[in-house]
Design an enzyme around this catalytic site. Sequence first.
Site, PDB file in Angstrom:
ATOM      1  N   LYS A  17       0.766  -1.142   0.019  1.00 12.06           N
ATOM      2  CA  LYS A  17       0.025  -0.179  -0.019  1.00 12.06           C
ATOM      3  C   LYS A  17       0.839   1.210   0.122  1.00 12.06           C
ATOM      4  CE  LYS A  17      -2.018  -1.111   3.963  1.00 12.06           C
ATOM      5  NZ  LYS A  17      -1.430  -2.217   4.324  1.00 12.06           N
ATOM      6  N   ARG A  92      -9.502   0.134   8.956  1.00 12.25           N
ATOM      7  CA  ARG A  92      -8.933  -1.203   9.167  1.00 12.25           C
ATOM      8  C   ARG A  92     -10.195  -1.902   9.869  1.00 12.25           C
ATOM      9  NH1 ARG A  92      -3.490   0.264   9.209  1.00 12.25           N
ATOM     10  NH2 ARG A  92      -2.172  -1.749   9.375  1.00 12.25           N
ATOM     11  N   ARG A 131      11.920  -5.864   5.506  1.00 11.44           N
ATOM     12  CA  ARG A 131      11.566  -4.550   5.078  1.00 11.44           C
ATOM     13  C   ARG A 131      12.460  -3.477   5.896  1.00 11.44           C
ATOM     14  NH1 ARG A 131       5.328  -2.352   5.225  1.00 11.44           N
ATOM     15  NH2 ARG A 131       5.538  -2.506   7.416  1.00 11.44           N
ATOM     16  N   ARG A 164      11.407  -1.396  11.232  1.00  9.37           N
ATOM     17  CA  ARG A 164      10.405  -1.138  12.206  1.00  9.37           C
ATOM     18  C   ARG A 164      10.258  -2.326  13.296  1.00  9.37           C
ATOM     19  NH1 ARG A 164       5.110   0.272   8.732  1.00  9.37           N
ATOM     20  NH2 ARG A 164       4.357  -1.085  10.297  1.00  9.37           N
ATOM     21  N   ARG A 175       0.076  -9.429  13.286  1.00  6.03           N
ATOM     22  CA  ARG A 175      -0.535  -8.198  12.357  1.00  6.03           C
ATOM     23  C   ARG A 175      -1.287  -8.829  11.234  1.00  6.03           C
ATOM     24  NH1 ARG A 175       4.369  -5.499  11.037  1.00  6.03           N
ATOM     25  NH2 ARG A 175       3.504  -4.283   9.436  1.00  6.03           N
TER      26      ARG A 175
HETATM   27  P1  ADP Z   1       1.253  -2.104   7.903  1.00  5.81           P
HETATM   28  O1  ADP Z   1       0.002  -1.654   7.217  1.00  5.81           O
HETATM   29  O2  ADP Z   1       2.368  -2.455   7.340  1.00  5.81           O
HETATM   30  O3  ADP Z   1       0.680  -2.950   8.859  1.00  5.81           O
HETATM   31  P2  ADP Z   1       0.873   0.442   9.083  1.00  5.81           P
HETATM   32  O4  ADP Z   1       1.875   1.613   9.202  1.00  5.81           O
HETATM   33  O5  ADP Z   1      -0.037   0.758   8.348  1.00  5.81           O
HETATM   34  O6  ADP Z   1       1.598  -0.719   8.761  1.00  5.81           O
HETATM   35  O7  ADP Z   1       0.400   0.370  10.676  1.00  5.81           O
HETATM   36  C1  ADP Z   1       1.370   0.054  11.694  1.00  5.81           C
HETATM   37  C2  ADP Z   1       0.547   0.148  13.045  1.00  5.81           C
HETATM   38  O8  ADP Z   1      -0.170   1.280  13.289  1.00  5.81           O
HETATM   39  C3  ADP Z   1      -0.571  -1.262  13.100  1.00  5.81           C
HETATM   40  O9  ADP Z   1      -0.184  -2.332  13.267  1.00  5.81           O
HETATM   41  C4  ADP Z   1      -1.603  -0.649  14.120  1.00  5.81           C
HETATM   42  O10 ADP Z   1      -1.162  -0.935  15.379  1.00  5.81           O
HETATM   43  C5  ADP Z   1      -1.511   0.826  13.897  1.00  5.81           C
HETATM   44  N1  ADP Z   1      -2.347   1.407  12.998  1.00  5.81           N
HETATM   45  C6  ADP Z   1      -2.481   1.902  11.781  1.00  5.81           C
HETATM   46  N2  ADP Z   1      -3.375   2.462  11.156  1.00  5.81           N
HETATM   47  C7  ADP Z   1      -4.563   2.059  12.060  1.00  5.81           C
HETATM   48  C8  ADP Z   1      -5.664   2.003  11.983  1.00  5.81           C
HETATM   49  N3  ADP Z   1      -6.459   2.347  10.936  1.00  5.81           N
HETATM   50  N4  ADP Z   1      -6.589   1.557  13.215  1.00  5.81           N
HETATM   51  C9  ADP Z   1      -5.786   0.882  14.209  1.00  5.81           C
HETATM   52  N5  ADP Z   1      -4.405   0.803  14.096  1.00  5.81           N
HETATM   53  C10 ADP Z   1      -3.767   1.348  13.088  1.00  5.81           C
END
Ligand code: ADP
Length: 216
Positions: A17, A92, A131, A164, A175
């Site tokens: 994404k 999400r 990554r 990360r 995740r």
């Molecule tokens: P990825 O899509 O690679 O898991 P992100 O950078 O989008 O990574 O998200 C990292 C973390 O941030 C998630 O595992 C969660 O803990 C938090 N997070 C991000 N976006 C949301 C969301 N929309 N709702 C809840 N938690 C979120």
Amino acid sequence: MIAEKNLIFLGAPGAGKGTAASALTEREPLVHISTGDILRAEIKNGTELGKSAAVLMEKGKLVPDDIVAEMVKSRLRRADCDNGFILDGFPRTINQAGLLEDALQEIGRKIDAVIYFEVDDEILLQRLTSRISCRKCGRIYNKLFLPPKKENTCDDCGTALFQRPDDSLETAKERLKVFYENTQPLIDYYMSKNILTSITEVERNKMVAALFRKLG
Ligand code: ADP
Ligand code: ZN
């Protein structure tokens, strides 16, 4: 030119994404809104929000819906979103999708398309755990599939790259589980609204080409 498009990028962690969003914003004046990036900025700045989010993010758990929805809402209010935006990593959960709809209605915007990036679990785990990214400019690399020109150094700004903390194998698995439990239902949700389109190409350039094709 696909300006004034409001998009949601949906997909498991590691599905590409962020990479797709970067490729798109290089060509189009869309604003890239990544809730993960906003949360990581809060952590870096040592805010109260950042402190409570960090505990959850380190474990691969979701941050509460209200908190992320509020963050997105205030970002969407800014005038630069008039040209269109990409929501990356939000919504999400079904509940977040509802909160987004309320917020969009309030500010008179709407979603034009939801792009679902479909990638096998095996590839996702391999990608997540290899990554690396740039702390300064946010560019994403991969030790195996998309290495920087000089080891561990950002091509764009020369900063040292880092992994990360939530990209460890254990947390990456958690995740993915969270994705299937909470986020997968959004695929049917947006499909029933007739705004979902899937991208199944996995290799970066093919995936980006497919994205541009879909967006016309
Ligand atoms: P990825 O899509 O690679 O898991 P992100 O950078 O989008 O990574 O998200 C990292 C973390 O941030 C998630 O595992 C969660 O803990 C938090 N997070 C991000 N976006 C949301 C969301 N929309 N709702 C809840 N938690 C979120
Ligand atoms: Zn950089």
